[in-house]
Scaffold this motif. Structure first.
Motif, PDB file in Angstrom:
ATOM      1  N   HIS A  35      -1.649   5.078  90.402  1.00 25.43           N
ATOM      2  CA  HIS A  35      -2.056   4.472  91.673  1.00 25.43           C
ATOM      3  C   HIS A  35      -1.111   4.924  92.783  1.00 25.43           C
ATOM      4  O   HIS A  35      -1.557   5.267  93.885  1.00 25.43           O
ATOM      5  CB  HIS A  35      -2.057   2.944  91.556  1.00 25.43           C
ATOM      6  N   ALA A  36       0.188   4.932  92.492  1.00 27.07           N
ATOM      7  CA  ALA A  36       1.157   5.384  93.498  1.00 27.07           C
ATOM      8  C   ALA A  36       0.893   6.837  93.877  1.00 27.07           C
ATOM      9  O   ALA A  36       0.990   7.208  95.052  1.00 27.07           O
ATOM     10  CB  ALA A  36       2.585   5.216  92.983  1.00 27.07           C
ATOM     11  N   GLY A  37       0.555   7.664  92.890  1.00 28.39           N
ATOM     12  CA  GLY A  37       0.239   9.060  93.163  1.00 28.39           C
ATOM     13  C   GLY A  37      -0.980   9.194  94.052  1.00 28.39           C
ATOM     14  O   GLY A  37      -1.007  10.014  94.973  1.00 28.39           O
ATOM     15  N   LEU A  38      -1.975   8.375  93.792  1.00 31.11           N
ATOM     16  CA  LEU A  38      -3.202   8.392  94.588  1.00 31.11           C
ATOM     17  C   LEU A  38      -2.895   8.015  96.040  1.00 31.11           C
ATOM     18  O   LEU A  38      -3.345   8.674  96.973  1.00 31.11           O
ATOM     19  CB  LEU A  38      -4.216   7.422  93.986  1.00 31.11           C
ATOM     20  N   VAL A  39      -2.083   6.977  96.221  1.00 30.32           N
ATOM     21  CA  VAL A  39      -1.720   6.540  97.571  1.00 30.32           C
ATOM     22  C   VAL A  39      -0.867   7.609  98.267  1.00 30.32           C
ATOM     23  O   VAL A  39      -1.154   8.019  99.390  1.00 30.32           O
ATOM     24  CB  VAL A  39      -0.967   5.189  97.533  1.00 30.32           C
ATOM     25  N   TYR A  40       0.187   8.075  97.572  1.00 30.33           N
ATOM     26  CA  TYR A  40       1.087   9.061  98.171  1.00 30.33           C
ATOM     27  C   TYR A  40       0.341  10.345  98.534  1.00 30.33           C
ATOM     28  O   TYR A  40       0.494  10.868  99.632  1.00 30.33           O
ATOM     29  CB  TYR A  40       2.248   9.383  97.228  1.00 30.33           C
ATOM     30  N   ASP A  41      -0.470  10.850  97.606  1.00 31.45           N
ATOM     31  CA  ASP A  41      -1.181  12.111  97.831  1.00 31.45           C
ATOM     32  C   ASP A  41      -2.140  12.037  99.009  1.00 31.45           C
ATOM     33  O   ASP A  41      -2.484  13.056  99.593  1.00 31.45           O
ATOM     34  CB  ASP A  41      -1.938  12.537  96.573  1.00 31.45           C
ATOM     35  N   ASN A  42      -2.587  10.836  99.370  1.00 33.89           N
ATOM     36  CA  ASN A  42      -3.544  10.686 100.468  1.00 33.89           C
ATOM     37  C   ASN A  42      -2.903  10.198 101.761  1.00 33.89           C
ATOM     38  O   ASN A  42      -3.613   9.903 102.723  1.00 33.89           O
ATOM     39  CB  ASN A  42      -4.678   9.752 100.036  1.00 33.89           C
ATOM     40  N   LEU A  43      -1.573  10.143 101.806  1.00 32.83           N
ATOM     41  CA  LEU A  43      -0.890   9.817 103.056  1.00 32.83           C
ATOM     42  C   LEU A  43      -1.057  10.964 104.044  1.00 32.83           C
ATOM     43  O   LEU A  43      -1.148  12.123 103.644  1.00 32.83           O
ATOM     44  CB  LEU A  43       0.610   9.605 102.811  1.00 32.83           C
ATOM     45  N   PRO A  44      -1.059  10.667 105.329  1.00 26.93           N
ATOM     46  CA  PRO A  44      -1.083  11.743 106.322  1.00 26.93           C
ATOM     47  C   PRO A  44       0.161  12.624 106.167  1.00 26.93           C
ATOM     48  O   PRO A  44       1.218  12.156 105.736  1.00 26.93           O
ATOM     49  CB  PRO A  44      -1.051  10.999 107.660  1.00 26.93           C
ATOM     50  N   GLU A  45       0.027  13.873 106.521  1.00 24.47           N
ATOM     51  CA  GLU A  45       1.123  14.829 106.345  1.00 24.47           C
ATOM     52  C   GLU A  45       2.399  14.397 107.059  1.00 24.47           C
ATOM     53  O   GLU A  45       3.494  14.571 106.527  1.00 24.47           O
ATOM     54  CB  GLU A  45       0.719  16.223 106.826  1.00 24.47           C
ATOM     55  N   ASP A  46       2.284  13.816 108.238  1.00 22.85           N
ATOM     56  CA  ASP A  46       3.494  13.414 108.954  1.00 22.85           C
ATOM     57  C   ASP A  46       4.251  12.304 108.223  1.00 22.85           C
ATOM     58  O   ASP A  46       5.481  12.268 108.239  1.00 22.85           O
ATOM     59  CB  ASP A  46       3.196  13.027 110.405  1.00 22.85           C
ATOM     60  N   PHE A  47       3.547  11.430 107.519  1.00 24.42           N
ATOM     61  CA  PHE A  47       4.210  10.401 106.713  1.00 24.42           C
ATOM     62  C   PHE A  47       4.911  11.038 105.519  1.00 24.42           C
ATOM     63  O   PHE A  47       6.054  10.701 105.207  1.00 24.42           O
ATOM     64  CB  PHE A  47       3.215   9.359 106.223  1.00 24.42           C
ATOM     65  N   ARG A  48       4.205  11.956 104.832  1.00 24.72           N
ATOM     66  CA  ARG A  48       4.826  12.634 103.674  1.00 24.72           C
ATOM     67  C   ARG A  48       6.038  13.440 104.126  1.00 24.72           C
ATOM     68  O   ARG A  48       7.064  13.474 103.436  1.00 24.72           O
ATOM     69  CB  ARG A  48       3.810  13.541 102.972  1.00 24.72           C
ATOM     70  N   ARG A  49       5.956  14.053 105.305  1.00 18.44           N
ATOM     71  CA  ARG A  49       7.074  14.826 105.849  1.00 18.44           C
ATOM     72  C   ARG A  49       8.285  13.913 106.071  1.00 18.44           C
ATOM     73  O   ARG A  49       9.409  14.250 105.717  1.00 18.44           O
ATOM     74  CB  ARG A  49       6.673  15.500 107.156  1.00 18.44           C
ATOM     75  N   ALA A  50       8.062  12.733 106.655  1.00 15.69           N
ATOM     76  CA  ALA A  50       9.156  11.789 106.910  1.00 15.69           C
ATOM     77  C   ALA A  50       9.772  11.300 105.599  1.00 15.69           C
ATOM     78  O   ALA A  50      11.002  11.217 105.472  1.00 15.69           O
ATOM     79  CB  ALA A  50       8.650  10.612 107.729  1.00 15.69           C
ATOM     80  N   ILE A  51       8.942  10.997 104.627  1.00 14.53           N
ATOM     81  CA  ILE A  51       9.440  10.511 103.338  1.00 14.53           C
ATOM     82  C   ILE A  51      10.212  11.612 102.622  1.00 14.53           C
ATOM     83  O   ILE A  51      11.299  11.366 102.083  1.00 14.53           O
ATOM     84  CB  ILE A  51       8.285   9.985 102.461  1.00 14.53           C
ATOM     85  N   CYS A  52       9.672  12.821 102.615  1.00 17.99           N
ATOM     86  CA  CYS A  52      10.367  13.936 101.956  1.00 17.99           C
ATOM     87  C   CYS A  52      11.687  14.237 102.652  1.00 17.99           C
ATOM     88  O   CYS A  52      12.678  14.574 101.995  1.00 17.99           O
ATOM     89  CB  CYS A  52       9.485  15.183 101.919  1.00 17.99           C
ATOM     90  N   SER A  53      11.717  14.111 103.969  1.00 14.69           N
ATOM     91  CA  SER A  53      12.960  14.322 104.701  1.00 14.69           C
ATOM     92  C   SER A  53      13.987  13.261 104.310  1.00 14.69           C
ATOM     93  O   SER A  53      15.157  13.578 104.067  1.00 14.69           O
ATOM     94  CB  SER A  53      12.686  14.276 106.203  1.00 14.69           C
ATOM     95  N   ALA A  54      13.561  12.008 104.250  1.00 14.56           N
ATOM     96  CA  ALA A  54      14.468  10.924 103.857  1.00 14.56           C
ATOM     97  C   ALA A  54      14.963  11.110 102.419  1.00 14.56           C
ATOM     98  O   ALA A  54      16.088  10.741 102.094  1.00 14.56           O
ATOM     99  CB  ALA A  54      13.771   9.575 103.993  1.00 14.56           C
ATOM    100  N   ALA A  55      14.119  11.710 101.579  1.00 14.49           N
ATOM    101  CA  ALA A  55      14.488  11.951 100.182  1.00 14.49           C
ATOM    102  C   ALA A  55      15.285  13.243 100.018  1.00 14.49           C
ATOM    103  O   ALA A  55      15.710  13.579  98.916  1.00 14.49           O
ATOM    104  CB  ALA A  55      13.226  12.012  99.314  1.00 14.49           C
TER     105      ALA A  55
END
Length: 91
Positions: free
Chosen positions: A26-46
């Motif tokens: 479920h987490a993968g489904l949610v994460y994979d469908n986040l907008p790119e700018d959200f994934r970019r921010a999360i990946c940057s924080a990580a």
């Protein structure tokens, strides 16, 4: 007499949904469908690479997923006091 249709279990239905979207959780489904700018921010924080931004969660190694998990929880905790505030609170 018509044969009764077998109704899939909840687990089978969820597995079918995850397979349909290429996700394993479920987490993968949610994460994979986040907008790119959200994934970019999360990946940057990580502190992950640019390559991780468009990578499905299921394709990441354990270390990368652990870094994402930690970053998401850290961001969520840090942002809770700021969430749902009015604009005039941001002075």
């Amino acid at each position: 007499m018509a044969q009764a249709q077998r109704i899939p279990t909840v687990e089978q239905s969820l597995a079918n949904i995850h397979a349909l979207f290429g996700s394993q959780s479920h987490a993968g489904l949610v994460y994979d469908n986040l907008p790119e700018d959200f994934r970019r921010a999360i990946c940057s924080a990580a502190r992950l690479t640019k390559a991780h931004i468009n990578m499905p969660l299921a394709d990441m190694d354990e270390v990368s997923r652990a870094k994402l998990h930690r970053a998401i929880n850290t961001l969520a905790d840090a942002l809770k006091p700021l969430a749902n505030r009015s604009l005039k609170d941001f002075r």
